[in-house]
Enzyme design. Structure first.
Site, PDB file in Angstrom:
ATOM      1  N   HIS A 142       0.876  -1.184   0.000  1.00  0.00           N
ATOM      2  CA  HIS A 142       0.000   0.000   0.000  1.00  0.00           C
ATOM      3  C   HIS A 142       0.909   1.229   0.000  1.00  0.00           C
ATOM      4  O   HIS A 142       1.980   1.208   0.613  1.00  0.00           O
ATOM      5  CB  HIS A 142      -0.844   0.072   1.284  1.00  0.00           C
ATOM      6  CG  HIS A 142      -2.109  -0.730   1.262  1.00  0.00           C
ATOM      7  ND1 HIS A 142      -2.552  -1.437   2.371  1.00  0.00           N
ATOM      8  CD2 HIS A 142      -3.058  -0.902   0.308  1.00  0.00           C
ATOM      9  CE1 HIS A 142      -3.713  -2.024   2.078  1.00  0.00           C
ATOM     10  NE2 HIS A 142      -4.036  -1.722   0.834  1.00  0.00           N
ATOM     11  N   CYS A 163      -2.241   2.710   9.078  1.00  0.00           N
ATOM     12  CA  CYS A 163      -3.258   1.729   8.675  1.00  0.00           C
ATOM     13  C   CYS A 163      -4.443   1.723   9.647  1.00  0.00           C
ATOM     14  O   CYS A 163      -5.577   1.489   9.241  1.00  0.00           O
ATOM     15  CB  CYS A 163      -2.667   0.318   8.638  1.00  0.00           C
ATOM     16  SG  CYS A 163      -1.319   0.120   7.494  1.00  0.00           S
TER      17      CYS A 163
HETATM   18  N1  ARG Z   1      -3.972  -7.257   6.574  1.00  0.00           N
HETATM   19  C1  ARG Z   1      -4.349  -6.057   5.906  1.00  0.00           C
HETATM   20  C2  ARG Z   1      -4.274  -6.249   4.404  1.00  0.00           C
HETATM   21  O1  ARG Z   1      -3.388  -6.911   3.953  1.00  0.00           O
HETATM   22  C3  ARG Z   1      -3.478  -4.925   6.351  1.00  0.00           C
HETATM   23  C4  ARG Z   1      -3.894  -3.592   5.804  1.00  0.00           C
HETATM   24  C5  ARG Z   1      -2.946  -2.488   6.165  1.00  0.00           C
HETATM   25  N2  ARG Z   1      -3.481  -1.233   5.874  1.00  0.00           N
HETATM   26  C6  ARG Z   1      -2.829  -0.200   5.307  1.00  0.00           C
HETATM   27  N3  ARG Z   1      -3.425   0.936   5.218  1.00  0.00           N
HETATM   28  N4  ARG Z   1      -1.644  -0.361   4.777  1.00  0.00           N
HETATM   29  O2  ARG Z   1      -5.073  -5.781   3.663  1.00  0.00           O
END
Ligand code: ARG
Length: 283
Positions: free
Chosen positions: A182, A276
């Protein structure tokens, strides 16, 4: 008598006055947090998760925001949605408009419903993208522009849809390392015009655009990037960051910011940290 002094970049940064602005955040307690599936390289379903510890660490983050004078709204956690604590992915709220998430993986689809409901109940005008978008995980507001990531989750075509709805200049950046899946794992917005990032997470072309757009950006070292150091929340002066990212904390101090370390080690097992867990409502 006239005296001249040549300030180093770091001295200039330290003396620069950084201004905090009160913010509005949305968070979801990790009451049902677990690692039950693996959709990013940080998630190992064999590693046990201590949900009680995750709740304690998350509560420290919430209190940190409140102590800094920010508003924190809470979303009711839903059982069966173990990743719901990562509220940033719920969407992108700017002014009256709420872009509701459209998740890449079916395991998280239910979260779009929960966050969409929250947005509607709070009076925001919901809009939905045809293409995948994972909210503020990949869509970061920097002043009047939008920085948008693609490559792993959010579809580049969603950037165009969102740019039209919000009427904001939008710049797309390609992520190339699956550990930084991300945009908010590889780039941090520190104030309206200042960012920090980890260059190896981006394609060559995107590194060139980043350098052009932000010539004064802070570039972080691998050790900080791998500690999720860029997954921060800044109010323009106070930068809440993972406690382990000590090198980045020193860089922030040199640039005149106030780093505030918080330990979210339990949430890191799901591949997330400070940012996150935080959806910012932008005015
Ligand atoms: N386990 C989640 C996923 O893989 C973690 C999300 C993390 N969020 C972020 N904004 N980077 O989607």
């Amino acid at each position: 008598m006239t005296s001249f002094s040549v300030a180093t970049a770091s001295e200039a940064g330290r003396h620069r006055r950084r201004e905090a602005r009160a913010r509005h955040y949305v968070m979801t307690p990790p009451a049902h947090f677990a690692v039950e599936y693996s959709i990013n390289p940080w998630m190992d379903i064999e590693t046990p998760v201590d949900t009680a510890l995750a709740l304690i660490q998350w509560e420290t983050l919430r209190r940190t925001y409140q102590a800094l004078g920010h508003i924190v709204d809470l979303v009711e956690p839903v059982s069966g949605l173990p990743d719901m604590v990562y509220a940033a992915n719920g969407g992108l709220v700017v002014g009256a408009t709420a872009v509701v998430a459209n998740f890449a993986y079916p395991q998280r689809a239910g979260e779009a419903v929960a966050y969409g409901d929250w947005m509607v109940r709070h009076g925001y005008e919901p809009v939905w993208t045809r293409h995948t978008n994972e909210g503020q995980g990949d869509l970061l507001v920097a002043g009047s522009i939008l920085l948008a990531g693609y490559g792993f989750r959010t579809d580049r075509r969603a950037h165009g849809e969102i740019a039209q709805w919000l009427g904001r200049p939008t710049y797309s950046f390609e992520l190339v390392d699956p550990r930084f899946y991300h945009l908010d794992t590889a780039l941090a917005v520190l104030d309206d015009t200042t960012v920090a990032y980890y260059p190896p997470a981006f394609s060559n072309a995107s590194r060139v655009s980043l350098r052009t757009l932000f010539p004064d950006a802070i570039e972080v070292a691998s050790s900080d990037a791998y500690a999720f150091g860029l997954n921060v929340v800044s109010d323009g002066r106070n930068v809440v960051l993972p406690a382990a990212a000590t090198g980045f904390a020193a860089q922030l101090r040199d640039a005149g910011f106030n780093p505030v370390g918080v330990d979210l080690s339990e949430l890191l097992k799901g591949g997330g940290s400070i940012k996150c867990c935080t959806l910012e409502v932008h005015s």
